[in-house]
Design a protein around this motif. Structure first.
Motif, mmCIF file in Angstrom:
data_model
loop_
_atom_site.group_PDB
_atom_site.id
_atom_site.type_symbol
_atom_site.label_atom_id
_atom_site.label_comp_id
_atom_site.label_asym_id
_atom_site.label_seq_id
_atom_site.Cartn_x
_atom_site.Cartn_y
_atom_site.Cartn_z
ATOM 1 N N ASN A 37 -23.525 23.502 26.265
ATOM 2 C CA ASN A 37 -22.438 23.703 26.094
ATOM 3 C C ASN A 37 -22.014 23.799 24.551
ATOM 4 O OD1 ASN A 37 -23.468 20.766 26.820
ATOM 5 N ND2 ASN A 37 -21.328 20.703 26.558
ATOM 6 N N ASP A 38 -20.594 22.760 24.574
ATOM 7 C CA ASP A 38 -19.978 23.502 23.297
ATOM 8 C C ASP A 38 -20.322 23.481 22.145
ATOM 9 O OD1 ASP A 38 -18.713 22.037 25.334
ATOM 10 O OD2 ASP A 38 -18.755 20.143 24.298
ATOM 11 N N GLN A 54 -24.407 21.889 21.979
ATOM 12 C CA GLN A 54 -24.090 21.022 22.957
ATOM 13 C C GLN A 54 -25.992 21.724 23.985
ATOM 14 O OE1 GLN A 54 -23.096 17.360 23.988
ATOM 15 N NE2 GLN A 54 -23.598 18.006 21.839
ATOM 16 N N TRP A 62 -26.668 20.672 32.276
ATOM 17 C CA TRP A 62 -26.260 19.555 31.585
ATOM 18 C C TRP A 62 -27.441 18.326 31.728
ATOM 19 C CZ3 TRP A 62 -25.330 14.421 30.480
ATOM 20 C CH2 TRP A 62 -24.605 14.300 29.971
ATOM 21 N N THR A 65 -27.663 15.499 26.137
ATOM 22 C CA THR A 65 -27.410 16.576 24.556
ATOM 23 C C THR A 65 -28.336 15.536 23.489
ATOM 24 O OG1 THR A 65 -25.319 16.225 24.944
ATOM 25 C CG2 THR A 65 -25.762 17.798 26.532
ATOM 26 N N TYR A 97 -23.204 13.414 21.434
ATOM 27 C CA TYR A 97 -21.689 14.777 22.502
ATOM 28 C C TYR A 97 -21.917 15.258 20.932
ATOM 29 C CZ TYR A 97 -21.911 12.800 27.359
ATOM 30 O OH TYR A 97 -22.015 12.279 28.231
ATOM 31 N N SER A 98 -20.412 16.019 21.442
ATOM 32 C CA SER A 98 -19.321 16.849 20.879
ATOM 33 C C SER A 98 -19.240 16.145 19.226
ATOM 34 C CB SER A 98 -18.821 17.812 20.605
ATOM 35 O OG SER A 98 -19.479 18.357 22.258
ATOM 36 N N ARG A 157 -14.031 10.892 22.087
ATOM 37 C CA ARG A 157 -15.047 11.497 22.014
ATOM 38 C C ARG A 157 -14.691 12.896 20.978
ATOM 39 N NH1 ARG A 157 -15.828 11.455 27.622
ATOM 40 N NH2 ARG A 157 -14.878 13.084 28.682
ATOM 41 N N ASP A 158 -15.785 13.270 21.099
ATOM 42 C CA ASP A 158 -15.202 14.758 20.184
ATOM 43 C C ASP A 158 -14.493 15.311 18.667
ATOM 44 O OD1 ASP A 158 -16.750 15.664 22.360
ATOM 45 O OD2 ASP A 158 -14.537 15.997 23.612
ATOM 46 N N GLU A 210 -10.491 17.312 25.830
ATOM 47 C CA GLU A 210 -11.477 17.402 24.993
ATOM 48 C C GLU A 210 -11.631 17.870 24.088
ATOM 49 O OE1 GLU A 210 -14.923 16.452 28.349
ATOM 50 O OE2 GLU A 210 -13.973 18.382 28.280
ATOM 51 N N CYS A 211 -12.200 17.865 23.193
ATOM 52 C CA CYS A 211 -13.188 18.809 22.541
ATOM 53 C C CYS A 211 -11.899 19.265 21.180
ATOM 54 C CB CYS A 211 -13.445 19.886 22.394
ATOM 55 S SG CYS A 211 -14.605 19.488 23.551
ATOM 56 N N TYR A 269 -14.106 27.636 27.136
ATOM 57 C CA TYR A 269 -13.125 25.895 27.170
ATOM 58 C C TYR A 269 -14.676 25.406 25.272
ATOM 59 C CZ TYR A 269 -12.906 21.245 28.807
ATOM 60 O OH TYR A 269 -12.992 19.946 29.050
ATOM 61 N N TRP A 286 -17.011 28.602 23.988
ATOM 62 C CA TRP A 286 -18.314 27.925 25.048
ATOM 63 C C TRP A 286 -18.441 28.301 26.390
ATOM 64 C CZ3 TRP A 286 -18.652 23.588 29.248
ATOM 65 C CH2 TRP A 286 -19.456 23.946 29.751
HETATM 66 C C1 FRU Z 1 -16.541 18.699 26.858
HETATM 67 C C2 FRU Z 1 -17.500 17.831 26.794
HETATM 68 C C3 FRU Z 1 -17.301 16.959 25.690
HETATM 69 C C4 FRU Z 1 -18.440 16.255 25.362
HETATM 70 C C5 FRU Z 1 -19.565 16.733 25.737
HETATM 71 C C6 FRU Z 1 -20.642 16.593 26.302
HETATM 72 O O1 FRU Z 1 -17.441 20.121 27.392
HETATM 73 O O2 FRU Z 1 -17.271 17.473 28.180
HETATM 74 O O3 FRU Z 1 -16.357 15.929 25.716
HETATM 75 O O4 FRU Z 1 -18.518 15.944 23.966
HETATM 76 O O5 FRU Z 1 -19.166 17.951 26.863
HETATM 77 O O6 FRU Z 1 -22.237 17.257 26.475
#
Ligand code: FRU
Length: 487
Positions: A37-38, A54, A62, A65, A97-98, A157-158, A210-211, A269, A286
């Motif tokens: 992912n990200d 990720q 998923w 990660t 995570y990210s 997060r992120d 997010e992110c 995303y 992503w």
């Molecule tokens: C976005 C997300 C982030 C998180 C990550 C976990 O896709 O949900 O917020 O850090 O993926 O894999």
């Protein structure tokens, strides 16, 4: 005893040979095996571009990660590096995570979110060579104690880290108790000891955003972010938003003046912006494989990153274009000039599976103009401009597959307005398409899986003139399949 990152490398090496190649890309970054992912930690450091992601190395779903890692000398050809981070501590047992990277004192710092049951905290890992990372003993560096009142430490997060003068800053997001998301700013002199500045901005979307990814764009403070749910829109529909405004550094407030999407397609995303060696703002996103996840999974992998894109601003307009370095991938050029189109015309010797296509069209009397790609007979994916409404459509209606998401899985649109001419650049990579229209004013990306779909055709209602059309076959960005640890 083997470390968890070594286990991940061994697992991916042993399983990569079992991947089914049918949907794999040639010039988009994908996981060597398993789930991606990200994009994370994108940075130019130690003379190379680094992109982390990720990663679940053990399955195409998923899972807790890891941070996978690719490097490149030129942003075009990539080399798979050792897995950088594994969820091997109590504070990140549910996933690393990210996050993002920064250089300080000749070392590379990865700031990431440690996800544990019921708590998300901000952590760091440090590398002296850009490949091997050691988690900081002081982790977690920012925990629930350092949140402003009203934020939620279980959804926090992120981190997006950046330098301003001799200070570092970090923006992380947290769900707000009253709904919406807080963008929270911290500051540090050494990337290890952080102080809370405060909540700089709050959105009121229906689910968490997010992110965040902070950068300077012209005179503006810009934050690219990924809302999971905008009020009035369904989950997953509005997946990216570029906020433009100015930071009040005295009061720690981010004043958002305007916002817009930077990709109008299906699957963009978690975009992350970073600076090229020469200072350009570059971006990876992503491509969420949700719609086709089950089919990719059968093959042992899922998820890809967008092409590296450059983001610029001119007289208030935002442009997103593939990084110019990608021209290195072009080979075997074909060209057509001054060609009239009326009805459907197959470009029968233009195989489009792994190609870059460019169309420069004078719309003349045409009310509709479309490029059909990934075409196999009656099945195709379409980029279509309807003049009456001035709308651009990315349309999967004829893809021949029952798509299942509750939110507009077949058609995405964007308002281009009335125009006499259309310029389209289309990147096709087996099952991924990225389109850049009107010089990068509109970007649209998404997956489309059509078995045997390598045809390209043009369609118009009324006459139009194709002033110029170009096709390049694209080279592979994976020069040699090498796995870390392999002799
Ligand atoms: C976005 C997300 C982030 C998180 C990550 C976990 O896709 O949900 O917020 O850090 O993926 O894999």
């Amino acid at each position: 005893m083997r470390s968890k990152t070594e286990e991940a490398d061994i697992y991916q090496r042993e399983h990569a040979a079992q991947l089914c190649e049918r949907y794999r890309c040639r010039y988009h970054l994908m996981p060597p095996y398993g789930w991606m992912n990200d994009p994370n930690g994108a940075i130019y450091a130690f003379g190379k571009y680094h992109i982390f992601y990720q990663y679940n190395p053990f399955s195409a779903d998923w899972g807790p990660t890891y941070w996978g890692h690719f490097t490149s000398d030129d942003l075009v050809f990539w080399h798979l590096e050792k897995t950088a981070l594994a969820p091997d501590a109590a504070y990140d047992a549910c996933g690393c995570y990210s996050g993002s990277c920064a250089l300080f004192g000749g070392k590379l710092y990865a700031l990431y979110t440690g996800a544990a049951e019921g708590a998300q905290t901000q952590c760091a890992a440090v590398s002296e060579d850009g490949v091997h990372f050691a988690k900081c003993e002081k982790n977690p560096l920012i925990d629930g104690e350092m949140l402003p009142a009203g934020a939620n430490g279980a959804q926090f997060r992120d981190p997006s880290v950046f330098r301003r003068g001799d200070r570092f800053y970090l923006i992380a997001v947290s769900e707000d108790e009253g709904g919406g998301t807080r963008f929270i700013l911290y500051t540090s002199g050494d990337l290890l000891t952080w102080e809370l500045c405060g909540t700089i901005y709050r959105d009121d979307f229906s689910a968490m955003t997010e992110c965040p990814s902070y950068f300077r764009l012209g005179d503006a403070d810009a934050v690219l972010c990924s809302p999971q749910g905008i009020v009035g829109g369904a989950f997953g529909k509005d997946s990216n938003l570029l906020l433009l405004g100015s930071m009040d550094w005295g009061r720690y407030r981010y004043i958002v003046e305007r916002s817009q999407k930077i990709d109008h397609g299906f699957d963009f995303y978690a975009g992350q912006v970073f600076q090229a060696a020469d200072g350009r703002n570059l971006l990876f996103g992503w491509l969420r494989p949700y719609e086709y996840h089950e089919r990719y999974k059968e093959d042992g992998w899922a998820g890809a990153l967008t092409l590296p894109r450059e983001i610029t601003e001119k007289e208030g307009e935002i442009f997103v274009r593939p990084a110019r370095e990608l021209e290195k991938l072009r080979q075997d050029m074909r060209e057509i000039a001054d060609f009239s189109v009326c009805g459907e015309i197959a470009l029968s010797d233009w195989k489009g599976k792994f190609s870059e296509l460019e169309f420069d069209v004078d719309l003349k009397n045409a009310s509709v103009f479309a490029v059909r790609f990934f075409q196999n007979g009656e099945r195709y994916c379409e980029l279509r401009y309807e003049r009456e409404s001035g709308t651009l459509f990315f349309d999967r209606t004829h893809c021949g597959t029952q798509l299942r998401q509750p939110y507009e899985p077949y058609v995405r649109t964007c308002a281009v307005g009335r125009t006499e001419t259309l310029s389209v650049r289309l990147y096709l990579d087996n099952t991924v398409a990225e389109a850049f229209v009107q010089g990068g004013r509109y970007a649209l990306s998404g997956y489309c899986l059509i078995e045997g779909g390598d045809g390209v055709s043009l369609y118009s209602e009324g006459d139009c003139l194709l002033r110029r059309a170009v096709r390049y076959e694209m080279k592979s960005i994976y020069q040699k399949q090498e796995f870390p640890g392999e002799e």
